[in-house]
Write a protein that holds these residues in place. Structure first.
Motif, mmCIF file in Angstrom:
data_model
loop_
_atom_site.group_PDB
_atom_site.id
_atom_site.type_symbol
_atom_site.label_atom_id
_atom_site.label_comp_id
_atom_site.label_asym_id
_atom_site.label_seq_id
_atom_site.Cartn_x
_atom_site.Cartn_y
_atom_site.Cartn_z
ATOM 1 N N GLY A 150 1.039 6.590 -6.877
ATOM 2 C CA GLY A 150 -0.255 7.081 -7.322
ATOM 3 C C GLY A 150 -1.167 5.991 -7.862
ATOM 4 O O GLY A 150 -2.005 6.247 -8.734
ATOM 5 N N ASP A 194 0.798 4.129 -2.841
ATOM 6 C CA ASP A 194 0.610 5.546 -2.538
ATOM 7 C C ASP A 194 1.716 6.390 -3.152
ATOM 8 O O ASP A 194 1.453 7.461 -3.727
ATOM 9 N N GLU A 195 2.943 5.917 -3.047
ATOM 10 C CA GLU A 195 4.073 6.669 -3.616
ATOM 11 C C GLU A 195 3.933 6.814 -5.128
ATOM 12 O O GLU A 195 4.272 7.855 -5.695
ATOM 13 N N LEU A 237 0.825 -1.206 0.000
ATOM 14 C CA LEU A 237 0.000 0.000 0.000
ATOM 15 C C LEU A 237 0.863 1.263 0.000
ATOM 16 O O LEU A 237 0.527 2.251 -0.660
ATOM 17 N N ALA A 238 1.975 1.223 0.712
ATOM 18 C CA ALA A 238 2.878 2.381 0.701
ATOM 19 C C ALA A 238 3.477 2.602 -0.681
ATOM 20 O O ALA A 238 3.586 3.743 -1.156
ATOM 21 N N GLY A 283 -4.228 3.500 -7.307
ATOM 22 C CA GLY A 283 -5.385 3.442 -6.431
ATOM 23 C C GLY A 283 -5.680 2.058 -5.912
ATOM 24 O O GLY A 283 -5.922 1.855 -4.722
ATOM 25 N N ARG A 292 -8.818 -1.639 -1.598
ATOM 26 C CA ARG A 292 -7.724 -1.270 -2.504
ATOM 27 C C ARG A 292 -6.988 -2.485 -3.059
ATOM 28 O O ARG A 292 -6.385 -2.394 -4.128
ATOM 29 N N SER A 302 -7.971 -3.908 3.496
ATOM 30 C CA SER A 302 -7.360 -2.819 2.713
ATOM 31 C C SER A 302 -8.358 -1.767 2.252
ATOM 32 O O SER A 302 -8.029 -0.930 1.413
#
Length: 255
Positions: free
Chosen positions: A33, A30-31, A26-27, A35, A79, A76
């Protein structure tokens, strides 16, 4: 990174064993972009063993830990979308029982050493058809696992969408592109292949049958995002490759 406002649904990432794997994935998403990500179990074999089986064949009698993957995805907030990673030798009934909790099926001749014309594979595909699951598979160069074998399987199972992982296992499988492009229920997933192969996948399959993937954690998501940006696609085409096509296969909104 993709253009601002372009949603990204990664069609191929993996969760390796361990409680920290979901947070790390998940990190990374996020880094980059990203989804949402389709995930299967990873880390079943050492990379030395896996590469040897890709080259020479062989079977590993290993369980994927699908229940763990499902539980981690369930935490999650939508996600992470779990695929059931099935060994045809041991998992037909397990998949039948669990299919309703998963979003698709992955089968791997490289890991579990089977042929695509194995009757147990047909059993798995029948379950996938009933569950409306896409089926992810990477072809190899061994008898029974080649692109011709995938083409035959897809032609026998026209109601099932197949996803050809990595556009083959070499990064430059133009012969495979030519063989599978005419089969309308086969889609090309482009993680790991060369840029020239991904460009040809779009040209030969059409933009509506090409899917973005990362092959996380073996590939950094930024590498695959840079490749996607280099394909020279119009903004509307890029949206389809990055998320729209995957969303339709999975019944997911991608706006």
């Amino acid at each position: 990174m993709t253009a601002p406002g372009v949603p990204v649904l990664d069609f191929h990432a993996r969760l390796t064993p361990g409680d920290r794997a979901p947070a790390a994935l998940l990190a990374a998403m996020d880094e980059a972009g990203i989804g949402r990500s389709v995930v299967s179990a990873g880390g079943l074999l050492s990379l030395d063993r896996l590469s040897a089986q890709i080259n020479d064949g062989g079977r590993a009698d290993v369980a994927a830990g699908n229940d763990r993957v499902h539980e981690q995805c369930a935490r999650s907030a939508g996600r992470l979308l779990p695929f059931f990673f099935a060994d045809p030798v041991r998992d037909v009934e397990a998949y039948r029982a669990a299919a309703g909790r998963f979003r698709g099926l992955e089968i791997s001749p490289a890991v579990h050493g089977f042929r695509l014309d194995d009757p147990a594979v047909a059993d798995l595909i029948t379950i996938a058809a009933a569950a409306r699951h896409p089926v992810y598979v990477v072809t190899l160069a061994h008898p029974g696992t080649r692109t011709a074998d995938l083409a035959g399987l897809a032609r026998r199972c026209t109601g099932v969408p197949f996803v050809w992982g990595h556009c083959g296992h070499t990064g430059l499988d133009f012969a495979g592109l030519a063989e599978l492009a005419p089969v309308p229920n086969v889609h090309a997933e482009i993680s790991g292949c060369l840029t020239v192969t991904a460009v040809q996948a779009v040209r030969r399959f059409g933009v509506s049958r090409v899917l973005f993937g990362t092959e996380y954690p073996l590939q950094h998501p930024r590498v695959e995002l840079a490749k996607a940006a280099a394909l020279g696609l119009a903004p509307s085409e890029l949206r389809e490759v990055m998320a729209g096509n995957a969303g339709r296969l999975l019944g997911e909104e991608t706006t």
